[in-house]
Every structure is written in C-alpha cells, then in structure tokens.
Design a protein around this motif. Structure first.
Motif, PDB file in Angstrom:
ATOM      1  N   TYR A 156       0.809  -1.215   0.000  1.00 42.82           N
ATOM      2  CA  TYR A 156       0.000   0.000   0.000  1.00 42.82           C
ATOM      3  C   TYR A 156       0.843   1.266   0.000  1.00 42.82           C
ATOM      4  CZ  TYR A 156      -3.594   3.333   1.432  1.00 42.82           C
ATOM      5  OH  TYR A 156      -4.440   4.407   1.488  1.00 42.82           O
ATOM      6  N   ASP A 157       1.824   1.328   0.886  1.00 41.75           N
ATOM      7  CA  ASP A 157       2.686   2.504   0.991  1.00 41.75           C
ATOM      8  C   ASP A 157       4.002   2.086   1.630  1.00 41.75           C
ATOM      9  OD1 ASP A 157       3.922   4.906   1.265  1.00 41.75           O
ATOM     10  OD2 ASP A 157       2.421   5.810   2.589  1.00 41.75           O
ATOM     11  N   ALA A 158       4.983   1.788   0.778  1.00 43.33           N
ATOM     12  CA  ALA A 158       6.270   1.301   1.278  1.00 43.33           C
ATOM     13  C   ALA A 158       7.020   2.347   2.094  1.00 43.33           C
ATOM     14  CB  ALA A 158       7.146   0.835   0.106  1.00 43.33           C
ATOM     15  N   ALA A 159       6.550   3.580   2.096  1.00 40.01           N
ATOM     16  CA  ALA A 159       7.210   4.628   2.878  1.00 40.01           C
ATOM     17  C   ALA A 159       7.098   4.384   4.380  1.00 40.01           C
ATOM     18  CB  ALA A 159       6.633   5.995   2.526  1.00 40.01           C
ATOM     19  N   TRP A 160       6.250   3.438   4.779  1.00 35.73           N
ATOM     20  CA  TRP A 160       6.132   3.161   6.214  1.00 35.73           C
ATOM     21  C   TRP A 160       7.470   2.781   6.818  1.00 35.73           C
ATOM     22  CZ3 TRP A 160       7.341  -1.266   8.931  1.00 35.73           C
ATOM     23  CH2 TRP A 160       7.554  -2.428   8.199  1.00 35.73           C
ATOM     24  N   ARG A 161       8.333   2.181   6.018  1.00 38.82           N
ATOM     25  CA  ARG A 161       9.631   1.745   6.532  1.00 38.82           C
ATOM     26  C   ARG A 161      10.502   2.933   6.946  1.00 38.82           C
ATOM     27  NH1 ARG A 161      11.438  -3.535   4.675  1.00 38.82           N
ATOM     28  NH2 ARG A 161       9.702  -4.666   3.779  1.00 38.82           N
ATOM     29  N   THR A 162      10.230   4.092   6.393  1.00 34.38           N
ATOM     30  CA  THR A 162      11.009   5.283   6.720  1.00 34.38           C
ATOM     31  C   THR A 162      10.285   6.179   7.714  1.00 34.38           C
ATOM     32  OG1 THR A 162      10.081   6.596   4.902  1.00 34.38           O
ATOM     33  CG2 THR A 162      12.007   5.235   4.411  1.00 34.38           C
ATOM     34  N   GLY A 163       9.095   5.754   8.142  1.00 37.43           N
ATOM     35  CA  GLY A 163       8.314   6.578   9.056  1.00 37.43           C
ATOM     36  C   GLY A 163       7.667   7.757   8.375  1.00 37.43           C
ATOM     37  N   LYS A 164       7.503   7.699   7.048  1.00 39.13           N
ATOM     38  CA  LYS A 164       6.935   8.806   6.283  1.00 39.13           C
ATOM     39  C   LYS A 164       5.681   8.358   5.542  1.00 39.13           C
ATOM     40  CE  LYS A 164      11.442  11.010   5.697  1.00 39.13           C
ATOM     41  NZ  LYS A 164      12.468  11.497   4.722  1.00 39.13           N
ATOM     42  N   THR A 165       4.802   7.697   6.269  1.00 39.08           N
ATOM     43  CA  THR A 165       3.557   7.230   5.675  1.00 39.08           C
ATOM     44  C   THR A 165       2.744   8.411   5.159  1.00 39.08           C
ATOM     45  OG1 THR A 165       3.548   5.440   7.292  1.00 39.08           O
ATOM     46  CG2 THR A 165       1.509   5.821   6.104  1.00 39.08           C
ATOM     47  N   LYS A 166       2.258   8.310   3.931  1.00 34.32           N
ATOM     48  CA  LYS A 166       1.546   9.430   3.308  1.00 34.32           C
ATOM     49  C   LYS A 166       0.222   9.721   3.996  1.00 34.32           C
ATOM     50  CE  LYS A 166       3.606   8.465  -1.209  1.00 34.32           C
ATOM     51  NZ  LYS A 166       3.342   8.038  -2.615  1.00 34.32           N
ATOM     52  N   ASP A 167      -0.493   8.673   4.357  1.00 36.20           N
ATOM     53  CA  ASP A 167      -1.799   8.831   4.999  1.00 36.20           C
ATOM     54  C   ASP A 167      -1.861   7.837   6.143  1.00 36.20           C
ATOM     55  OD1 ASP A 167      -4.512   8.736   5.755  1.00 36.20           O
ATOM     56  OD2 ASP A 167      -5.181   9.273   3.729  1.00 36.20           O
ATOM     57  N   LEU A 168      -1.616   8.319   7.351  1.00 33.81           N
ATOM     58  CA  LEU A 168      -1.502   7.434   8.507  1.00 33.81           C
ATOM     59  C   LEU A 168      -2.771   6.628   8.740  1.00 33.81           C
ATOM     60  CD1 LEU A 168       0.053   6.404  10.948  1.00 33.81           C
ATOM     61  CD2 LEU A 168      -0.772   8.401  12.222  1.00 33.81           C
ATOM     62  N   GLU A 169      -3.913   7.282   8.731  1.00 31.16           N
ATOM     63  CA  GLU A 169      -5.162   6.578   9.026  1.00 31.16           C
ATOM     64  C   GLU A 169      -5.489   5.556   7.947  1.00 31.16           C
ATOM     65  OE1 GLU A 169      -6.695   6.680  11.895  1.00 31.16           O
ATOM     66  OE2 GLU A 169      -5.069   8.027  12.480  1.00 31.16           O
ATOM     67  N   LEU A 193       5.066   3.852  12.540  1.00 30.32           N
ATOM     68  CA  LEU A 193       4.433   4.674  11.517  1.00 30.32           C
ATOM     69  C   LEU A 193       4.410   6.149  11.900  1.00 30.32           C
ATOM     70  CD1 LEU A 193       1.362   2.471  10.509  1.00 30.32           C
ATOM     71  CD2 LEU A 193       3.738   2.333   9.739  1.00 30.32           C
ATOM     72  N   THR A 194       4.451   6.424  13.187  1.00 34.04           N
ATOM     73  CA  THR A 194       4.353   7.803  13.637  1.00 34.04           C
ATOM     74  C   THR A 194       5.701   8.402  14.020  1.00 34.04           C
ATOM     75  OG1 THR A 194       3.862   6.995  15.877  1.00 34.04           O
ATOM     76  CG2 THR A 194       1.992   7.498  14.451  1.00 34.04           C
ATOM     77  N   ALA A 195       6.564   7.603  14.636  1.00 34.64           N
ATOM     78  CA  ALA A 195       7.862   8.122  15.080  1.00 34.64           C
ATOM     79  C   ALA A 195       8.996   7.687  14.175  1.00 34.64           C
ATOM     80  CB  ALA A 195       8.134   7.670  16.522  1.00 34.64           C
ATOM     81  N   GLY A 196       8.710   6.811  13.229  1.00 33.41           N
ATOM     82  CA  GLY A 196       9.761   6.286  12.370  1.00 33.41           C
ATOM     83  C   GLY A 196      10.405   5.057  12.971  1.00 33.41           C
ATOM     84  N   VAL A 197      10.972   4.231  12.129  1.00 33.60           N
ATOM     85  CA  VAL A 197      11.655   3.029  12.597  1.00 33.60           C
ATOM     86  C   VAL A 197      12.949   3.451  13.298  1.00 33.60           C
ATOM     87  CG1 VAL A 197      12.757   0.888  11.882  1.00 33.60           C
ATOM     88  CG2 VAL A 197      10.666   1.649  10.742  1.00 33.60           C
ATOM     89  N   PRO A 198      13.155   3.036  14.531  1.00 38.33           N
ATOM     90  CA  PRO A 198      14.340   3.476  15.279  1.00 38.33           C
ATOM     91  C   PRO A 198      15.629   2.899  14.709  1.00 38.33           C
ATOM     92  CG  PRO A 198      13.158   1.793  16.502  1.00 38.33           C
ATOM     93  CD  PRO A 198      12.294   2.144  15.324  1.00 38.33           C
ATOM     94  N   THR A 199      16.732   3.498  15.079  1.00 37.90           N
ATOM     95  CA  THR A 199      18.043   3.029  14.636  1.00 37.90           C
ATOM     96  C   THR A 199      18.607   1.966  15.564  1.00 37.90           C
ATOM     97  OG1 THR A 199      19.100   4.843  15.851  1.00 37.90           O
ATOM     98  CG2 THR A 199      18.582   5.208  13.515  1.00 37.90           C
ATOM     99  N   ASP A 200      17.793   1.479  16.472  1.00 36.77           N
ATOM    100  CA  ASP A 200      18.185   0.396  17.374  1.00 36.77           C
ATOM    101  C   ASP A 200      18.800  -0.737  16.558  1.00 36.77           C
ATOM    102  OD1 ASP A 200      18.032  -2.035  18.915  1.00 36.77           O
ATOM    103  OD2 ASP A 200      16.616  -1.041  20.259  1.00 36.77           O
ATOM    104  N   PRO A 201      19.993  -1.220  16.935  1.00 36.35           N
ATOM    105  CA  PRO A 201      20.637  -2.311  16.183  1.00 36.35           C
ATOM    106  C   PRO A 201      19.759  -3.544  16.014  1.00 36.35           C
ATOM    107  CG  PRO A 201      22.183  -1.351  17.725  1.00 36.35           C
ATOM    108  CD  PRO A 201      20.854  -0.737  18.034  1.00 36.35           C
ATOM    109  N   LEU A 202      18.931  -3.846  17.027  1.00 41.23           N
ATOM    110  CA  LEU A 202      18.052  -5.005  16.914  1.00 41.23           C
ATOM    111  C   LEU A 202      17.050  -4.824  15.781  1.00 41.23           C
ATOM    112  CD1 LEU A 202      17.223  -5.945  20.619  1.00 41.23           C
ATOM    113  CD2 LEU A 202      18.680  -7.184  19.020  1.00 41.23           C
TER     114      LEU A 202
END
Length: 243
Positions: free
Chosen positions: A160-173, A223-232
């Motif tokens: 649907y929106d691959a931008a979710w991986r960057t925390g930049k979802t176009k339409d959150l809802e 989706l709201t704060a972005g995927v963290p840079t946590d090594p895990l």
C-alpha cells in the motif's frame, strides 16, 4: 551469523524462536488468488501435527479457510508453536518456536512440499516455486522477538505505501486501516478481531503481553515516530527485504 543463512546451516533448538521466511522463485508471486492463500493457511494448521499422516500433500482441498472450521483432533501433537504469520503475494513470514526435535525442519518441509505440489497440479506446471530453501534467523532476545512480530504484522503495508519503513507514511489513518483489514496475517488475533485463531499458539500471550489496544499502539509507533536506529531493529530490515 548472517541473516540469509539457509535452513541447513541453522541448528534449531527446542523452545527456540525463529523468524522463518521465503519468497517465490525469481520474484514470482506465490499466491495468485484467494484460494491459494487459503490453501497455504490451511497447511499452516494441518501440517503442524506430527499425527497428520494420510496423503498430507493432496488432502487439503477443504472448504474456504475464511469460513473454515478447522478440524481439531484430540491426538494433535504440534511440531512448532506458530507465534505470528503473514502472507503477501511474493513471500511469507512466520515466527515459530520449536516444540519437538527437528520440529521446524519437519514442519517447513511438509509446508513447502505440500504447497509446491498444490501449485504445480493446479497451474499445470512442474518444478520449484520457492527461491531455494526457507531462510531464517534465531531470535535470541525478548525485545528482538517483539520487534520481529511487529515487523511481520506491518509487512503488508509494502503493498500500500512502502514509505512506512522510513516513518513517512503518506496517509496514517489509511495505512492503519489497510493493515488492520489485511486478511492474511495473524494481526487480527493480536488485536481482538480473531480470524484464524487455531493457527496460533497461546504462547503469543507470553511474548506480547499487551492487550489489544496497547498492542495496536505499539504497532503504530513505527508509523508515527519512524523506525528506530536500534541495532536489533536494523537487523530485521537489513538483508532480508523480500520484495
């Protein structure tokens, strides 16, 4: 240990958790229609029983899974605990805990062989349909396990929106609605709208202690704060993108 190790190089241990995944050969779709998804989902249940013997590769032409009452057995003995699962057109993700010796290998061999035979017979073809042996990684931390389960449940958003991986979802809802309504994952069974609860082990209540509302909030964090840079978290995303 690299993320793309094949099954023959993984030593599966009883009570160990594993993220298992595979994709279609040459990037082809594994699931072309609803019936294909249903057939694979049926296999997740019926092949996960060491006592399920008769013609295991051909006898799963059962009623529609979405309305299916899976036939429970008093003699059922599971090979693995299925903690989470997700199917998308080109690949699948499973989170498994091994219950008996060689349980993961036996289960995945049945699942892969059974689905391959189904596809070859249905579509009048022959040969392999998967990109080699299934792949996987040992999950050695509780926090890592929860991140993997969250990743598995959010994976359909790539459709649907691959931008979710960057925390930049176009339409959150709209993204939330899409993933909540996506039928081919265990998410519904985590948030209270059961779909195929027979597939999942009760162990999911141990690994994700959140209630339905709390788990949904946990899910949306990426989706709201972005995927963290946590090594895990990075280990989940790096080297295993199956698009």
């Amino acid at each position: 240990m690299g993320y793309n190790l094949r099954m023959r190089r993984i030593s599966f241990q009883n009570d160990g958790y594993y993220h298992i995944y595979n994709r279609g050969l040459e990037g082809r779709s594994l699931f072309l229609n609803t019936r294909d998804y249903e057939r694979f989902a049926s296999g997740l249940y019926y092949f996960n029983d060491i006592n399920f013997i008769p013609d295991i590769y051909h006898c799963l032409d059962r009623p529609q899974v979405q309305g299916l009452t899976l036939e429970e057995s008093d003699n059922r003995r599971e090979l693995v605990d299925i903690t989470a699962w997700c199917l998308v057109p080109t690949h699948y993700h499973l989170v498994l805990r091994q219950k008996i010796e060689d349980g993961v290998t036996k289960f995945m061999r049945r699942l892969g062989t059974g689905y391959t035979m189904y596809v070859n017979q249905k579509y009048e073809r022959s040969g392999h349909i998967f990109h080699g042996s299934f792949q996987g990684r040992f999950i050695n931390k509780d926090r890592y396990l929860q991140h993997v389960i969250r990743y598995v449940h959010l994976n359909p958003l790539d459709l649907y929106d691959a931008a979710w991986r960057t925390g930049k979802t176009k339409d959150l809802e709209a993204s939330k609605k899409f993933v909540l309504e996506y039928p081919w994952s265990s998410l519904g069974d985590y948030i209270g709208s059961e779909r195929l609860p027979q597939l999942l082990s009760s162990v999911r209540r141990e690994v994700v202690s959140h209630g339905p509302h709390e788990y949904a909030e946990f899910l949306w964090e990426w989706l709201t704060a972005g995927v963290p840079t946590d090594p895990l978290v990075s280990r989940i995303f790096q080297g295993q993108t199956l698009d």
